[in-house]
Design an enzyme around this catalytic site. Structure first.
Site, PDB file in Angstrom:
ATOM      1  N   ASP A 291      42.097  35.772  36.365  1.00 42.30           N
ATOM      2  CA  ASP A 291      41.023  34.888  35.935  1.00 42.30           C
ATOM      3  C   ASP A 291      40.330  34.422  37.215  1.00 42.30           C
ATOM      4  O   ASP A 291      40.888  34.481  38.312  1.00 42.30           O
ATOM      5  CB  ASP A 291      41.539  33.715  35.101  1.00 42.30           C
ATOM      6  CG  ASP A 291      40.418  33.110  34.255  1.00 42.30           C
ATOM      7  OD1 ASP A 291      39.230  33.366  34.580  1.00 42.30           O
ATOM      8  OD2 ASP A 291      40.691  32.385  33.295  1.00 42.30           O
TER       9      ASP A 291
HETATM   10  C1  BGC Z   1      37.307  31.840  32.378  1.00 50.80           C
HETATM   11  C2  BGC Z   1      37.374  33.275  31.909  1.00 50.80           C
HETATM   12  C3  BGC Z   1      36.092  33.988  32.245  1.00 50.80           C
HETATM   13  C4  BGC Z   1      35.825  33.871  33.721  1.00 50.80           C
HETATM   14  C5  BGC Z   1      34.565  34.598  34.155  1.00 50.80           C
HETATM   15  C6  BGC Z   1      36.881  31.745  33.831  1.00 50.80           C
HETATM   16  O1  BGC Z   1      36.678  30.431  34.184  1.00 50.80           O
HETATM   17  O2  BGC Z   1      38.561  31.228  32.188  1.00 50.80           O
HETATM   18  O3  BGC Z   1      37.605  33.315  30.532  1.00 50.80           O
HETATM   19  O4  BGC Z   1      36.163  35.322  31.837  1.00 50.80           O
HETATM   20  O5  BGC Z   1      35.706  32.506  34.055  1.00 50.80           O
HETATM   21  O6  BGC Z   1      33.418  34.112  33.543  1.00 50.80           O
END
Ligand code: BGC
Length: 702
Positions: free
Chosen positions: A256
Site C-alpha cells: 500500500d
Molecule cells: C490506499 C489504497 C490505494 C492507494 C493508492 C492508499 O492510501 O489505502 O487503497 O490503492 O492509496 O491510491
C-alpha cells in the site's frame, strides 16, 4: 510536478506480435531477467515517481495519472501503470459507478463482471495497465470508514463478487486485490495490530482473497495494519507461507502507498515484491543489503520473475479496437452505471397506505400533483469518499434532478434542503407525498487522510439528530413519506423507522444515481437489491470496535453470524430486501441425504413470482453444521442465484456445494477438515431463512 518518462505504449517492446503459451511466457520472462543487472532488477521492484516532487504532486493532483513502477528503457519494458478505484477509474472524467457496497447489494456476478470490463477499458484507454481498486476486505463493523469500498460482510459473497470484477478487468489490464489482510479499521490503519486466531484468519478473513487468487487475480496489495504483530507488508506468514506457497499465487505483491513498508529487510524477506509509489525502502537500500549478503539475490530474482511474467502475459491481452479516450464515460458505460445503481437499491420497507390498502411505493405519477423532495443530500452530488477512491465523473445526477426529470410536467416538485425544519414541514404541506434524502457524505465516513477533512471511521451509526427530527416532523405533516438513505454501510434507524411507511437504501449510487432512484420510486424499475451486511438495531448487536484501537482481536463472529449466535433480531437482516412483487419458496429438495467427504451437495428449490409484476429474486443458500467438534456459526452462506421471474412464473433453482466448502480450519493440523456429521441446509430470501424449513443431510466419513 514530478516528471516521469514513460516507455512508449502501454506494453512497450513487450507488445505481443503473436500469442505465447504459458511456457513461452515463462521463457521470455526468464530471458529478460537474465539480461538484467542487479540495479535493473531492483528497479523493477519500486515505483518510478521521484520521492520529493512526487509527494508534492500527490497532494495537489492525486491519482490524476497512472503511477508507473519498473520502467526499463534499455530493454523496452514498461512499468506497471497503476490506477485506482473501485467505483470507477480515478483518472480524468471516468464513469462513476455506485460504490462497491452498493454493487455488493446487487448480488449480480454477471453485472459485476460487466462493471469490471468497463473499468478495464477505461483504465487502459487512459494509459494504465493495472487497476488497484479491487477492494475485498471483509466488513466486520459498519463504522469502518472505507466500508463503501468493499462488497459486504460475508466471505463467500465477497469472493464471488470480487472474482467477477477481476474477470472483467483482466480482459484489459492487471487487477489488484486489496488490502491483504484484515484491514477494517481506518483511523489507526497505519498501526493497528489485528490479532486473529488461525480459524478466524482462514475461515473469515482470507477465503475471499483465495477465491480471487483462484480466479487468476495477478496482484495483491498488502495492508497497512499489522496482523498478529507483524506489518502486513512484512508479513512472511501471510505473503509467503499462505499466499505464495499454500495458495500457489504466481503474481506479485505491491505495498500500500507510502507507509506500506517500514523496513527494507523485513519487506523483502516478508515477500513484498513492489514498493509503491516511490523507491524509499527499496531502490538503493535494497541493493545495498543484497550486495552486503544480508539478503540472497534469489529473493530479488523471484520477485522480478513474478513481475516480468505478468508483464509479458498482459502484453498479449486486450481487445485493441475498444481502447481510446472516447470510451471514457461513454454512453454505454453510463447506461451501465444507471443499471447497476437501479439494481443496487434496497427497498427496506414498503407498508400499505391505510386509505388504499396498497403499498406506498411505487408512486403512481398519474395520481399525484405535488411531490415534496426534502434534505440537503437530495440536491448534493454525493458519490462517496474523496480519498484514493475518488472518481471525477463528467456529471452527477442528484436525486432531486432524477426525481424532477422523471416526474415530468404533470407533477410539481417542491424542494427544501431541510436545514430549517419548520420550512421543510411547510414545504410538505399540500403535497401528495414527501421524499426525504438523508445519510452520510465523505465528511462522516471515508479514507482517513492526514490533514484532510475526510471522514475516516464513523462516529455514529445513526443519522444526525437533526435528520432524525426532520424525518419525524415531515412525516407528521405528511404520512406518505419515503426516506432515502445514502451511505456506505449500515445505518441504525430505530428512533424513527416505525413511523415511516417506506425506506430505501440507495448507498452512494454513482453518477447516474439520481435517475436510478427515480426509476425505483416511480416503478419503472422493480427493486431487487439485498443487503450485503446486517443493519442492526443498536451497536450492542455488533462486535467490539474502537476507531482508536492500536490492538484489537477479531474472532469468528460478526454480522449475521453474531446475530445467529446471540439470537439477536436485527432491524434488517443480511440478504434482506423487498420487491414490488412477492416470491414464494417451495419444494426444497436434496438430491441425496448423505454425501461423501469429497462429494457434492445438490439442492433444488422452486421459487414462484406470486405478485403482479416481473421481478428479480436473489435466492440464498446457507449451510449449518449441526454436531461439530468445534464452535461453529449456526449457518453460513454457501451459494446464491439471482433469478428473473415473470408474474406467476415458477423457477427451479439449483445449487451444487462441494463438501470441501463446508470444512472448518483445524488449528492443530493447520489444515481444513470436513467433518463427518449432520448438517442442515436452508434456502431463503434472506439470512433469516424463514421461507421454508431447513433440510438435514449427513456427510459420511471414510
Ligand atoms: C490506499 C489504497 C490505494 C492507494 C493508492 C492508499 O492510501 O489505502 O487503497 O490503492 O492509496 O491510491
Amino acid at each position: 510536478m514530478a516528471k516521469v518518462k514513460m516507455v512508449p505504449g502501454i506494453w512497450g517492446a513487450l507488445t505481443a506480435t503473436e500469442a505465447l503459451t504459458g511456457e513461452q511466457i515463462r521463457e521470455k520472462a526468464a530471458d529478460l531477467l537474465s539480461q538484467m543487472s542487479l540495479s535493473e532488477k531492483i528497479h523493477q521492484m519500486s515505483g518510478d515517481t521521484p520521492l520529493v516532487p512526487g509527494t508534492v504532486e500527490m497532494q495537489l493532483a492525486y491519482n490524476k495519472r497512472p503511477y508507473p513502477a519498473g520502467e526499463n528503457f534499455r530493454l523496452g519494458i514498461p512499468g506497471i501503470r497503476f490506477t485506482d478505484g473501485p467505483r470507477g477509474v480515478v483518472m480524468s472524467a471516468s464513469t462513476c459507478f455506485p460504490v462497491t457496497m452498493g454493487r455488493g447489494a446487487t448480488w449480480d456476478i454477471e453485472l459485476e463482471e460487466r462493471v469490471g470490463d468497463a473499468i478495464g477499458v477505461e483504465a487502459r484507454s487512459q494509459g494504465a495497465n493495472y487497476f488497484g481498486g479491487v477492494c475485498i476486505n471483509l466488513l466486520r463493523h459498519p463504522a469502518w470508514g472505507r466500508a463503501q469500498e468493499t462488497y459486504g460482510e460475508d466471505p463467500f459473497h465477497l469472493g464471488e463478487m470480487g472474482a467477477s470484477l477481476v474477470r472483467g478487468i483482466q480482459r484489459h489490464v492487471m487487477a489488484c486485490i486489496k488490502h491483504f489482510a484484515a484491514n477494517s479499521i481506518e483511523n489507526t490503519r497505519f498501526k493497528v495490530d489485528v490479532r486473529l486466531c488461525e480459524r478466524a484468519l482462514h475461515e473469515v478473513y482470507l477465503p475471499h482473497f483465495k477465491r480471487c487468487v483462484d480466479e487468476g487475480a495477478v496482484s495483491v496489495m498488502s495492508a497497512y495494519n499489522k496482523v498478529n504483530k507483524e506489518h502486513c507488508g512484512h508479513n512472511a506468514y501471510l505473503l509467503r507461507d499462505i499466499l505464495k506457497e499454500q495458495w500457489g499465487f504466481e503474481g506479485f505483491v505491491i505495498s500500500d502507498f507510502l507507509l506500506g513498508i517500514r523496513d527494507t529487510h523485513a519487506a523483502i524477506t516478508g515477500g513484498l515484491d513492489i514498493e509503491m509509489p516511490f523507491a524509499w525502502h527499496y531502490g538503493k537500500k535494497l541493493k545495498k543489503i543484497v550486495e552486503s549478503g544480508q539478503v540472497p539475490e534469489s529473493l530479488i530474482d523471484d520477485a522480478v520473475f513474478r513481475i516480468l511474467k505478468q508483464k509479458v502475459r498482459f502484453a498479449q491481452i486486450g481487445e485493441h479496437e475498444r481502447y481510446g479516450l472516447q470510451q471514457v464515460a461513454c454512453r454505454e458505460h453510463r447506461v451501465l452505471a444507471r443499471e447497476v445503481a437501479q439494481k443496487s437499491i434496497v427497498l427496506l420497507k414498503n407498508d400499505d397506505i391505510p386509505e388504499t390498502g396498497n403499498p406506498i411505493l411505487p408512486i403512481d405519477k398519474s395520481k399525484i400533483k405535488r411531490l415534496a423532495v426534502i434534505g440537503r443530500l437530495a440536491a448534493a452530488e454525493n458519490i462517496g469518499d474523496k480519498g484514493s477512491s475518488m472518481v471525477r465523473p463528467p456529471y452527477v445526477v442528484t436525486p432531486l434532478e432524477g426525481i424532477s426529470k422523471a416526474a415530468g410536467n404533470g407533477v410539481e416538485i417542491q424542494f427544501d434542503n431541510g436545514r430549517d425544519i419548520n420550512s421543510a414541514v411547510k414545504t410538505t404541506c399540500n403535497t401528495d407525498a414527501a421524499i426525504i434524502v438523508v445519510g452520510y457524505t465523505h465528511r462522516q465516513e471515508g479514507e482517513n487522510i492526514p490533514f484532510s477533512p475526510n471522514g475516516g471511521d464513523r462516529d455514529s451509526l445513526s443519522l444526525t439528530r437533526h435528520d432524525e427530527i426532520l424525518i419525524q416532523a415531515v412525516s407528521a405533516q405528511n404520512s406518505n413519506t419515503v426516506v432515502i438513505l445514502v451511505g456506505g454501510s449500515a445505518i441504525i434507524t430505530e428512533s424513527w423507522r416505525d413511523g415511516i411507511p417506506a425506506i430505501i437504501m440507495a448507498w452512494y449510487p454513482g453518477m447516474e444515481g439520481g435517475h436510478a432512484i427515480a426509476d425505483v420510486l416511480f416503478g419503472d424499475v422493480n427493486p431487487s437489491g439485498k443487503l450485503p451486511s446486517v443493519f442492526p438495531k443498536s451497536k450492542d448487536q455488533l462486535p467490539f470496535f474502537d476507531k482508536k484501537a492500536k490492538s484489537i482481536e477479531y474472532d469468528l463472529y460478526h454480522g449475521y453470524r453474531l446475530m445467529d449466535k446471540n439470537d439477536y433480531e436485527s432491524a434488517f437482516a443480511f440478504g434482506y430486501g423487498l420487491s414490488y412483487t412477492t416470491f414464494t419458496y417451495s419444494n426444497l429438495q436434496l438430491a441425496q441425504s448423505e454425501i461423501d467427504l469429497d462429494g457434492y451437495l445438490q439442492v433444488s428449490v422452486e421459487v414462484t413470482n406470486s405478485g403482479g409484476i416481473a421481478g428479480d429474486e436473489i435466492v440464498q443458500l446457507y449451510v449449518g453444521c449441526e454436531r461439530s467438534k468445534v464452535d461453529r456459526p449456526v449457518k453460513e452462506l454457501k451459494g446464491f442465484v439471482k433469478k428473473r421471474l415473470d408474474p406467476g412464473e415458477t423457477g427451479q433453482i439449483e445449487f451444487t456445494v462441494p463438501a470441501k466448502n463446508l470444512a472448518y480450519y483445524d488449528e492443530d493440523r493447520s489444515d481444513w477438515v470436513v467433518e463427518s456429521t449432520d448438517y442442515r441446509v436452508y434456502v431463503g430470501s434472506s439470512s433469516l431463512v424463514n421461507d421454508l424449513p431447513g433440510k438435514r443431510f449427513y456427510i459420511r466419513g471414510n
